[in-house]
Structures are given as C-alpha cells and as structure tokens.
Design a protein around this motif. Structure first.
Motif, PDB file in Angstrom:
ATOM      1  N   PRO B 114       0.830  -1.150   0.073  1.00 26.26           N
ATOM      2  CA  PRO B 114       0.162   0.083  -0.014  1.00 26.26           C
ATOM      3  C   PRO B 114       0.934   1.116   0.025  1.00 26.26           C
ATOM      4  CG  PRO B 114      -1.120  -1.614   1.641  1.00 26.26           C
ATOM      5  CD  PRO B 114       0.573  -1.994   1.100  1.00 26.26           C
ATOM      6  N   THR B 115       1.954   1.192   0.579  1.00 20.55           N
ATOM      7  CA  THR B 115       3.012   2.539   0.803  1.00 20.55           C
ATOM      8  C   THR B 115       3.377   2.769  -0.710  1.00 20.55           C
ATOM      9  OG1 THR B 115       3.513   1.599   2.751  1.00 20.55           O
ATOM     10  CG2 THR B 115       4.710   3.467   1.956  1.00 20.55           C
ATOM     11  N   LYS B 118       0.728   4.356  -2.862  1.00 27.07           N
ATOM     12  CA  LYS B 118       0.596   5.574  -2.555  1.00 27.07           C
ATOM     13  C   LYS B 118       1.676   6.575  -3.498  1.00 27.07           C
ATOM     14  CE  LYS B 118      -0.998   5.893   2.056  1.00 27.07           C
ATOM     15  NZ  LYS B 118      -0.595   6.370   3.750  1.00 27.07           N
ATOM     16  N   ARG B 278     -13.874   2.555  -7.405  1.00 26.94           N
ATOM     17  CA  ARG B 278     -12.952   1.592  -6.802  1.00 26.94           C
ATOM     18  C   ARG B 278     -13.928   0.340  -6.666  1.00 26.94           C
ATOM     19  NH1 ARG B 278      -7.838   1.451  -4.767  1.00 26.94           N
ATOM     20  NH2 ARG B 278      -7.362  -0.402  -3.219  1.00 26.94           N
ATOM     21  N   ARG B 340     -21.362  -5.092  -1.433  1.00 20.60           N
ATOM     22  CA  ARG B 340     -20.230  -5.552  -0.579  1.00 20.60           C
ATOM     23  C   ARG B 340     -19.608  -6.575  -0.973  1.00 20.60           C
ATOM     24  NH1 ARG B 340     -18.815  -3.799   4.350  1.00 20.60           N
ATOM     25  NH2 ARG B 340     -19.772  -1.975   5.187  1.00 20.60           N
ATOM     26  N   SER B 342     -16.546  -7.554  -0.423  1.00 17.32           N
ATOM     27  CA  SER B 342     -15.403  -8.050   0.341  1.00 17.32           C
ATOM     28  C   SER B 342     -15.803  -9.630   0.602  1.00 17.32           C
ATOM     29  CB  SER B 342     -15.541  -7.624   1.583  1.00 17.32           C
ATOM     30  OG  SER B 342     -14.568  -8.116   2.622  1.00 17.32           O
ATOM     31  N   GLY B 343     -14.594 -10.664   0.177  1.00 18.24           N
ATOM     32  CA  GLY B 343     -14.838 -12.169   0.447  1.00 18.24           C
ATOM     33  C   GLY B 343     -14.790 -12.488  -1.037  1.00 18.24           C
ATOM     34  N   MET B 353      -3.529 -15.448  -2.431  1.00 19.18           N
ATOM     35  CA  MET B 353      -4.198 -14.163  -2.778  1.00 19.18           C
ATOM     36  C   MET B 353      -3.651 -13.379  -3.635  1.00 19.18           C
ATOM     37  SD  MET B 353      -6.922 -11.775  -1.022  1.00 19.18           S
ATOM     38  CE  MET B 353      -8.286 -10.890  -2.063  1.00 19.18           C
ATOM     39  N   GLN B 357      -2.936  -7.405  -6.177  1.00 17.29           N
ATOM     40  CA  GLN B 357      -4.537  -6.644  -6.197  1.00 17.29           C
ATOM     41  C   GLN B 357      -4.274  -5.401  -6.124  1.00 17.29           C
ATOM     42  OE1 GLN B 357      -6.451  -7.998  -2.181  1.00 17.29           O
ATOM     43  NE2 GLN B 357      -4.613  -9.460  -2.335  1.00 17.29           N
ATOM     44  N   LEU B 358      -3.692  -4.866  -5.255  1.00 13.00           N
ATOM     45  CA  LEU B 358      -3.625  -3.253  -5.037  1.00 13.00           C
ATOM     46  C   LEU B 358      -3.027  -2.520  -6.440  1.00 13.00           C
ATOM     47  CD1 LEU B 358      -1.499  -3.253  -1.600  1.00 13.00           C
ATOM     48  CD2 LEU B 358      -3.976  -3.433  -2.155  1.00 13.00           C
ATOM     49  N   ARG B 361      -6.340  -2.787  -8.404  1.00 13.32           N
ATOM     50  CA  ARG B 361      -7.349  -1.733  -8.192  1.00 13.32           C
ATOM     51  C   ARG B 361      -7.284  -0.413  -8.342  1.00 13.32           C
ATOM     52  NH1 ARG B 361      -7.322  -5.193  -3.087  1.00 13.32           N
ATOM     53  NH2 ARG B 361      -9.139  -6.563  -3.275  1.00 13.32           N
TER      54      ARG B 361
END
Ligand code: HEM
Ligand code: FES
Lengths: 107, 405
Positions: B114-115, B118, B278, B340, B342-343, B353, B357-358, B361
C-alpha cells in the motif's frame, strides 16, 4: 457472544454482536457497517480495514505481526500508535466491550 | 451419485459431470454450466479431464485456505509437476508451497505494498486522464485495444522498469502462461508451440541490467543485496509480474467497461458519485472473474464436504462460479457497483491471494474515475467479440461510441 463497539469518524456509535471465531472486521462487514472496506477479505493484504483502538483496550489485544506492521505503514489515514487492522483482531470473550474508532476513509 | 456414509474413496462417490470447462462452447457461455456444477454437489468429478471440481463458494474458499492439503507446488494448472515436466521453470511464488512460498511472497508483498501504491498513484491517474483525452478525440473506438489494453500498457511496463523495445511480446506471453494452465487442448498446444520468442524476450527482460532503477523489477533485485532472495531467484520473481501483471488487468478493466456499457443505470450511478469507482471495478472482478479457474493438487487423502478425495488428485476451483454462488451472494447475476464485494474470490483467497491486487485496484479505480468524470454515455455499437483462453475471460473487441460530458 461478545459485542464490540465501533465509533464512526462522525461520532455515530454502532454496537455489533460478534460470531464464534470472528475477527472484528468480519463482525463489522457481516453487519453491513460502513467505514470498513476489507478489500482483501481478511487476508492481511490491503490495509482497508484500519481502526484506531480505544486506548484502554490497546494492551489487551494480540501483538502486531510483521505483515500487519508493514501494512499499517500504508493506511489511507495517518497511522497512530493505536492503529490496527481489524481483520487481525480475533474476538475472544476477553474482548467483550472492545471499542474501535473508524478512520475517515480506507482508501 | 452421492451415497450417504459411503466408505468409497475416490471419484465413484461424487457426482460425475460430462462437461468440458475448457471447450470453446463453454467459454462462449459458461453460466449454465457453472450452475450445473454448483447444483450437482459440493464436490464433483469431471470425466473429461479426470479431475475433481468445486464450484460453490464455501468449497472454493475452503480449498484456497488449506494450502497444506491442496498444494500449489505440483502446478496450479492441470499438469501435475510430479508426473510431467513443466513447460517452463515453475514460478517461485504461484507454484510454490510454504515455507518456500512465504519467503518469496514477502518480497513481492513489499514491492507492491500500500505504501508503494501511494507513490505511484498520481502517475497512474495522470496516465488515465491522458487516455481519456485520446478517447475523446476519437469518439468511436475499440474499448479493448484502445482502452483496456492501451491504458495498462501505458503505465505497467514503465512501472516495472522495462525497456521500450519488445513490449509487444508482453500480452502474447501472458496469453501463453494462462493458456498453459489448461488441459492439453488446441489452445494450450498452439500457445506453447508459438511461445519461444516470447519466452526469450521475457527471460532477457528479467535480468537486473535490463530493469530501470526505481521500478518494481529493480526493487525485486535489490532484495538480493539484503540476502532475502538469491541472484538466481530474482529474475524468476520479476517474471511473475510480467506473467500475471498485465493481461489480468487488461481483462479486469475490459470487464469493468463492458459492465458499465451494458448496464447504463450503474454508469449513471457512478457518474453521480465518483467515489464508487473503486467498488465498480471490484464488482466487475467479481461479476466477470477475469481469472476463471485455478487447480490445486491434494497432498494426502482428504474429506471435503463429504467427498473423500485420494492423494495426488487435481482439484479444479471455479472462482467465477463461486463469485456467483447464490448461497453466498444476493442477486449474484446482477452487476451492482454498491455491493459489498469483500470476500469474493476473483483475486483468490488465502496465502496465494493475488499479490498484485493493489496494483489492479489502483489501475481500475483511476481509469473508471477518469472515464466517468468526462464521459456522459458509452454505447456499444457493434457485436462484442470474445477472446478465448483456458484461464482468462475477456473480450477481443468491444466497439463503442462515447458522448462527452
Ligand atoms: C484484475 C486483475 C487480476 C486478477 C483478477 C488476478 C487474479 C489472481 C488470482 C485469482 C490469483 C491467485 C492464484 C492462486 O491462488 O493460485 C493471483 C495471484 C497472483 N497475482 Fe494476480 N490478478 C490480477 C492482477 C495482478 C497484477 C496486477 C499482478 C502484478 C503486479 C499480479 C500478480 C500475481 C502474482 C505474482 C500472484 C501469485 C501470488 C502467490 O502465489 O502468492 N496479479 N492473481
Ligand atoms: S481486510 Fe485486508 S488487511 Fe484487513
């Protein structure tokens, strides 16, 4: 079953019952709570289940693992000393009454 | 058919289905077969390829989350690496089990954290705006070539640090990789036969000296200096990003645009609230499941939802069918950008997984946001054409006309 309290960024308070073996994130999403995205579904890969733990509960939580620690550096809102990923907080009877504050955003 | 308390181990104890989930006719419309697979039972047996199959959410999720029993090191395609020589040196992450997987996975997780997202966000968003500029000039275009492919191609190879020459090999290489997970059908055989030039290109680009400083590729090689991975492992980990990082997002973005063009009410909703971008992308990954299937191999005899499966058996996970299982999802066949999600298992679940993925997205979010901000309407103006691949689901062409906002 233990219940936990979420305090939204706007001050709204929501109390949710947790299920057997659930994480705080799972309890929140099962109740349709806004403010927790959990894009990775609890696999500790997205940092979109960020919460600020009420100070009085901090010491009672399980320790932060390396993976969680690294992810917390990438949260959308500022990481504070009481930041945790809610998918990594497994709810046990000892955590009945836990208070978690939600950040303004998760991405 | 299933016999209660049956002592039988193996295929005879579960429903047999005579379907080929790698046939062209199946790819053209997989949904009726997905339903058949889900409704036949929690575990089925596919005689065509002699494999077990799981298509319900609960079992797909369970298999993904028990990597000790359902392993990846014997290949995540039909081919069993214990019995057949893999077509290329196995992946050090996708086709590995703990503890080997844990170490390589940690490296890629850090490179795509995630960092890091950004840091690249502004660049990815600016490229999405530039793409929309070009599309607004054209008005009528192919949403696959000119959008779903053009956008990731304009950022991902640069983000990796690849040289400008030879990039035309990237999508064909990925197409080989994803076809190769399938059975020895025509798609797989032809893909492998034609793979040599693409493999040569990829092998070359994975070398340290060919990767620009600061890119994802160079960041992987830098881990050699910390002793986290060896100098022979680094190129193979770069290869994982070349294999899995481009064509997947092409199909993900293609899926999202195809959904938003087909369901104008959802497009309208997105236009009214850009913060849904998103979610609109994520829901497209659930709805279309660009990665349709993966296999696992059993490491021991195991009972799964009443079915006894022997050791060394291949189990085919229908991610796409799980993502539309009515046992798990409300109105599974509708595309709802406020759902939703999620999952969902479009990116898998558990230790394997999707590590990218980041990135996916981020690309999806900024691209959809740029489109929705500046385009009022997307109309499909010709017959969409499907692209056939043993693992990936997506279109080959989608003719559209846009109206500026
Ligand atoms: C919409 C786009 C994408 C989809 C649908 C997707 C889907 C998946 C799925 C289902 C898996 C799980 C494989 C398994 O369980 O055996 C996976 C793993 C993986 N993906 Fe993605 N992916 C996407 C984008 C990306 C991107 C952008 C990258 C790289 C930047 C990437 C790199 C990888 C890698 C290296 C793995 C292996 C991870 C491991 O085995 O631990 N993917 N992906
Ligand atoms: S749900 Fe993704 S890190 Fe917690």
């Amino acid at each position: 079953m233990p219940a936990i309290t979420f305090i939204h960024a706007d001050g709204k308070i929501e109390r949710v019952e947790t299920g057997e073996g659930e994480s705080a994130m799972q309890a929140a999403t099962r109740h349709g709570l806004d403010g927790i995205l959990a894009e990775c579904g609890g696999n500790a890969m997205c940092a979109t289940c960020h919460v600020y733990v009420d100070e009085s509960w901090l010491a009672r939580l399980p320790a932060i693992a390396d993976v969680e620690d690294a992810l917390l550096d990438g949260t959308a809102t500022e990481r504070l000393p009481n930041s945790r990923l809610s998918c990594q907080i497994a709810i046990t009877p000892a955590l009945d009454g836990l208070v978690l504050r939600l950040p303004e955003r998760q991405v | 058919m299933t016999v209660p308390n049956s002592p039988v181990i193996g295929p005879s104890a579960v429903p047999h289905l005579d379907v080929d989930p790698f046939a062209m006719s199946f790819f053209a419309d997989p949904y009726p077969t997905h339903e058949k697979l889900r409704e036949a039972g929690p575990v089925v047996y596919l005689d065509k390829w002699n494999v077990y199959g799981v298509a319900r959410y609960a079992e797909v999720h369970a298999v993904l989350n028990d990597p000790a029993t359902f392993c990846s090191s014997r290949g995540v395609g039909l081919s069993d690496f214990k019995k057949e020589t893999p077509w290329r040196p196995p992946s050090l992450i996708l086709e590995a089990d703990p503890p080997a997987h844990t170490r390589t996975r940690a490296v890629l997780s850090k490179v795509l954290s995630p960092t890091v997202m950004k840091q690249v966000r502004d660049r990815f968003a600016a490229a999405a705006e530039a793409r929309v500029d070009a599309l607004l000039d054209k008005r009528s275009f192919d949403a696959i070539t000119d959008l779903a492919e053009a956008y990731p191609l304009s950022i991902f190879p640069d983000a990796l640090g690849l040289k400008a020459e030879g990039r035309e090999h990237l999508i064909p290489y990925a197409s080989v990789v994803f076809n190769a997970f399938g059975p020895p059908n025509q798609l797989r055989q032809e893909a492998i036969e034609r793979s040599a030039p693409h493999q040569a290109y990829v092998a070359e680009q994975c070398q340290r000296e060919n990767l620009a400083p600061g890119g994802f590729g160079a960041c992987i090689h830098a881990r050699v200096d910390d002793g986290e991975i060896t100098a022979t492992e680094a190129p193979l980990l770069v290869r994982s990003l070349l294999s899995a990082g481009l064509d997947t997002t092409v199909n993900g973005i293609g899926a999202a645009v195809y959904c938003l063009a087909r369901f104008p009410d959802q497009w309208q909703r997105l236009r009214e609230d850009l913060s849904l971008a998103r979610g609109a992308f994520e829901e497209a990954v659930r709805f279309e499941s660009p990665v349709q299937t993966f296999f696992r191999t059993t490491t021991r005899e195991v009972e799964l939802s009443g079915a006894k499966i022997g050791e060394g058996e291949k189990v085919l996970m229908f991610l796409a069918a799980a993502n539309r299982d009515p046992r798990r999802w409300d109105k599974p066949d509708s595309y709802d950008i406020t759902r939703r999600t999620s999952g969902h298992v479009g990116f898998g679940s558990g230790i394997h997984m999707c590590v990218g993925q980041l990135v996916a997205r981020l690309e999806g979010e900024v691209m959809l946001m740029a489109l929705a901000r500046r385009i009022a309407k997307i109309e499909i103006t010709g017959e969409p054409k499907r692209r056939f691949n043993n693992t990936l689901r997506g279109l080959d062409s989608l003719p559209v006309t846009i109206t500026p906002a």
